[in-house]
Design an enzyme around this catalytic site. Structure first.
Site, mmCIF file in Angstrom:
data_model
loop_
_atom_site.group_PDB
_atom_site.id
_atom_site.type_symbol
_atom_site.label_atom_id
_atom_site.label_comp_id
_atom_site.label_asym_id
_atom_site.label_seq_id
_atom_site.Cartn_x
_atom_site.Cartn_y
_atom_site.Cartn_z
ATOM 1 N N HIS A 178 45.265 48.522 29.576
ATOM 2 C CA HIS A 178 45.775 47.203 29.145
ATOM 3 C C HIS A 178 46.968 46.849 30.040
ATOM 4 C CE1 HIS A 178 46.424 43.803 26.645
ATOM 5 N NE2 HIS A 178 47.038 44.347 25.620
ATOM 6 N N ARG A 189 44.439 33.510 35.409
ATOM 7 C CA ARG A 189 45.844 33.949 35.515
ATOM 8 C C ARG A 189 46.068 34.576 36.893
ATOM 9 N NH1 ARG A 189 46.061 37.761 30.362
ATOM 10 N NH2 ARG A 189 44.177 38.469 31.433
HETATM 11 N N1 CMX Z 1 36.962 50.291 38.117
HETATM 12 C C1 CMX Z 1 36.033 51.250 37.919
HETATM 13 N N2 CMX Z 1 35.195 51.273 36.883
HETATM 14 C C2 CMX Z 1 35.267 50.241 36.020
HETATM 15 C C3 CMX Z 1 36.172 49.189 36.165
HETATM 16 C C4 CMX Z 1 37.051 49.237 37.265
HETATM 17 N N3 CMX Z 1 37.982 48.321 37.462
HETATM 18 N N4 CMX Z 1 36.004 48.325 35.155
HETATM 19 C C5 CMX Z 1 35.032 48.828 34.372
HETATM 20 N N5 CMX Z 1 34.583 49.990 34.893
HETATM 21 C C6 CMX Z 1 33.601 50.909 34.315
HETATM 22 C C7 CMX Z 1 34.099 51.352 32.963
HETATM 23 O O1 CMX Z 1 35.075 52.384 33.080
HETATM 24 C C8 CMX Z 1 32.835 51.778 32.280
HETATM 25 O O2 CMX Z 1 32.506 53.056 32.768
HETATM 26 P P1 CMX Z 1 31.770 54.145 31.821
HETATM 27 O O3 CMX Z 1 30.455 53.522 31.474
HETATM 28 O O4 CMX Z 1 31.684 55.326 32.695
HETATM 29 O O5 CMX Z 1 32.662 54.331 30.631
HETATM 30 C C9 CMX Z 1 31.817 50.767 32.828
HETATM 31 O O6 CMX Z 1 32.387 50.247 34.047
HETATM 32 C C10 CMX Z 1 31.556 49.599 31.882
HETATM 33 O O7 CMX Z 1 32.788 49.027 31.501
HETATM 34 P P2 CMX Z 1 32.897 47.459 31.165
HETATM 35 O O8 CMX Z 1 32.029 47.182 29.983
HETATM 36 O O9 CMX Z 1 32.690 46.650 32.387
HETATM 37 O O10 CMX Z 1 34.441 47.315 30.807
HETATM 38 P P3 CMX Z 1 35.171 47.561 29.411
HETATM 39 O O11 CMX Z 1 35.058 46.316 28.592
HETATM 40 O O12 CMX Z 1 34.748 48.822 28.785
HETATM 41 O O13 CMX Z 1 36.685 47.778 29.899
HETATM 42 C C11 CMX Z 1 38.614 47.329 31.205
HETATM 43 C C12 CMX Z 1 37.476 46.718 30.370
HETATM 44 C C13 CMX Z 1 39.600 46.222 31.524
HETATM 45 C C14 CMX Z 1 39.317 48.394 30.372
HETATM 46 C C15 CMX Z 1 38.015 47.928 32.498
HETATM 47 O O14 CMX Z 1 37.437 46.917 33.284
HETATM 48 C C16 CMX Z 1 39.039 48.706 33.315
HETATM 49 O O15 CMX Z 1 39.266 49.884 33.062
HETATM 50 N N6 CMX Z 1 39.696 48.030 34.338
HETATM 51 C C17 CMX Z 1 40.772 48.647 35.070
HETATM 52 C C18 CMX Z 1 42.057 48.647 34.258
HETATM 53 C C19 CMX Z 1 42.630 47.251 34.138
HETATM 54 O O16 CMX Z 1 42.748 46.518 35.085
HETATM 55 N N7 CMX Z 1 43.046 46.890 32.895
HETATM 56 C C20 CMX Z 1 43.750 45.621 32.655
HETATM 57 C C21 CMX Z 1 42.934 44.594 31.881
HETATM 58 C C22 CMX Z 1 43.756 43.359 31.625
HETATM 59 C C23 CMX Z 1 44.876 43.656 30.637
HETATM 60 O O17 CMX Z 1 44.571 43.946 29.466
HETATM 61 O O18 CMX Z 1 46.048 43.643 31.029
#
Ligand code: CMX
Length: 435
Positions: free
Chosen positions: A272, A327
């Site tokens: 997050h 954003r």
């Molecule tokens: N890099 C690598 N892998 C990623 C990824 C990324 N940026 N985003 C998603 N994935 C992976 C997930 O880890 C998940 O892997 P597993 O199946 O092995 O568990 C798979 O892709 C499916 O995930 P998703 O359905 O696309 O994403 P979620 O809704 O589960 O998660 C989020 C969303 C934001 C946690 C994820 O995209 C992520 O970890 N991003 C990087 C961290 C980040 O930037 N967070 C900030 C978000 C904004 C905020 O809240 O401030």
């Protein structure tokens, strides 16, 4: 001129009737089935909450009370000579659904400045934290301690009528927002040895005071950045961890300080809000490893190596969004206008060009596009705020606006204690055995 509280008092009866009407008309209608996978899958897509301030469309991004980021940049009052919206106006919009006048916004600036001081014992709590304690933990401690002077907690102890809850919750919410710059500034100066905290200027707007408390008040463009930053980070509908936590804890009638401290603990997680710190850590390591002006192929390799190590690319992907986060777009526009030649901005832009295709090729992330956190650190770094561990504190200052607005409405609309139903894996296996 009407104050925010007076305007709110005028709006509440109609909003209460509207909720009654909507429930009478639609209360028994279903959104569709709930799948067992949604229980295991972090409740993705499960309609489960009411959040009045903003709604997030997966393709278009956030709308605050129906208005996009470009809309609010055009419509909300600005500081004299400034281009960016004042967060005071955004708060007014979140609370009332209306665009305030310049005078109403100025009155909010003055009100917040007048409430900005924090109790001496909270200053001591912050001063006693070891500089090795993460700024977000210090932030959460200090906000929790503000509960000492909660108007709502005091009124509840005296036996306040349910119908009156919103009044002291409004006062606490205003105090909360007003006191955050002093807390953030104190943590920043303590942890990074940046000298004594100056006083809040009663005639300056919120962002100008925040910038001054951090030590960057002389830079007019940094002050503008703070206005944009707080505005766009304020609210992102109700299901994200910080917003939902605040609402959940508030539903137990914990006061806004306790509720928002809980939000901060969620924001401090790397998936997050902490992602803005993680992005900078990642970009800095990349620069160290590849040197300046890295070629595209080397950046691509670096991104792949992150994925192969079983790590996420910070700042990319989103639980709801399926397009580049508006954003992010707003911050990119700010960078193109004010710091087009900045080396770190250029790297952020290069990463933007390369990462989505890699995440698509890797085939896991549902959204390959950047979110808000992919850009914010590069802007702060440009103006000399280089301490990346502090970045999520600024996200936290901003997020208070959205959480506070909803806490006020939850109490005005009589939102009940949240208590969803949970099941064990064995219970689910039994329940669906023959279905
Ligand atoms: N890099 C690598 N892998 C990623 C990824 C990324 N940026 N985003 C998603 N994935 C992976 C997930 O880890 C998940 O892997 P597993 O199946 O092995 O568990 C798979 O892709 C499916 O995930 P998703 O359905 O696309 O994403 P979620 O809704 O589960 O998660 C989020 C969303 C934001 C946690 C994820 O995209 C992520 O970890 N991003 C990087 C961290 C980040 O930037 N967070 C900030 C978000 C904004 C905020 O809240 O401030």
């Amino acid at each position: 001129q009407t104050s925010l509280k007076d305007r709110l008092a005028e709006l509440i009866p109609a909003a209460q009737s509207r909720v009654k009407e909507v429930r009478a008309e639609h209360g028994q209608k279903a959104f569709g089935p709930v799948l067992v996978d949604q229980l295991y899958g972090g409740m993705r897509g499960l309609p489960a909450l009411i959040w009045e301030g903003s709604v997030l469309d997966p393709e278009e991004g956030i709308r605050f009370r129906g208005k996009t980021i470009p809309d609010i940049q055009a419509e909300l009052p600005k500081a004299p000579g400034g281009d960016e919206p004042l967060p005071e106006g955004l708060f007014w919009l979140l609370v009332t659904g209306e665009i305030p006048t310049q005078d109403q916004v100025t009155a909010l600036s003055k009100d917040w400045a007048a409430r900005a001081e924090i109790p001496a014992f909270v200053e001591e709590i912050i001063d006693r934290c070891p500089p090795t304690l993460h700024p977000m933990s210090q932030f959460s401690l200090a906000v929790t301690a503000l509960n000492h002077d909660s108007a709502f907690a005091a009124a509840y102890a005296k036996g306040i009528n349910k119908k009156e809850y919103w009044g002291p919750v409004f006062e606490d919410s205003m105090d909360l927002i007003a006191k955050l710059p002093n807390i953030a500034g104190r943590i920043y100066r303590n942890v990074y040895g940046r000298g004594k905290l100056p006083a809040v200027d009663l005639n300056k707007d919120y962002s100008a005071n925040l910038a001054t408390l951090l030590g960057f008040g002389d830079n007019a463009t940094f002050v503008e950045l703070m206005r944009l930053y707080i505005t766009i980070h304020s609210d992102h509908e109700g299901g994200n961890v910080s917003a939902h936590t605040g609402k959940l804890v508030g539903s137990a009638l914990s006061d806004p300080f306790l509720a928002f401290a809980a939000s901060l603990n969620g924001l401090a997680g790397p998936l997050h809000g902490l992602a803005n710190q993680e992005v900078l850590v990642w970009l800095t390591k990349m620069q160290q490893s590849l040197g300046p002006d890295a070629e595209d192929d080397h950046v691509k390799e670096y991104v792949w190596s992150t994925l192969k190590a079983g790590q996420v690319v910070p700042g990319y992907g989103h639980a709801v969004l399926r397009k580049t986060d508006p954003r992010y777009v707003a911050q990119r526009a700010f960078a193109l206008k004010h710091l087009p030649d900045d080396k770190l901005f250029k790297l952020v832009a290069q990463v933007y060009k390369l990462v989505p295709d890699i995440l698509l090729a890797a085939g896991k992330a549902k959204n390959p596009w950047p979110n808000v956190d992919a850009h914010s650190g590069a802007l702060l770094t440009h103006y000399g705020l280089r301490e990346m561990q502090f970045y999520t504190v600024l996200f936290g200052v901003s997020r208070a606006f959205g959480v506070a607005a909803q806490l006020i409405w939850d109490r005005a609309l009589g939102a009940p204690l949240e208590r969803p139903k949970s099941y064990s894996t064995e219970a689910i296996a039994r329940m669906f055995k023959d279905r």
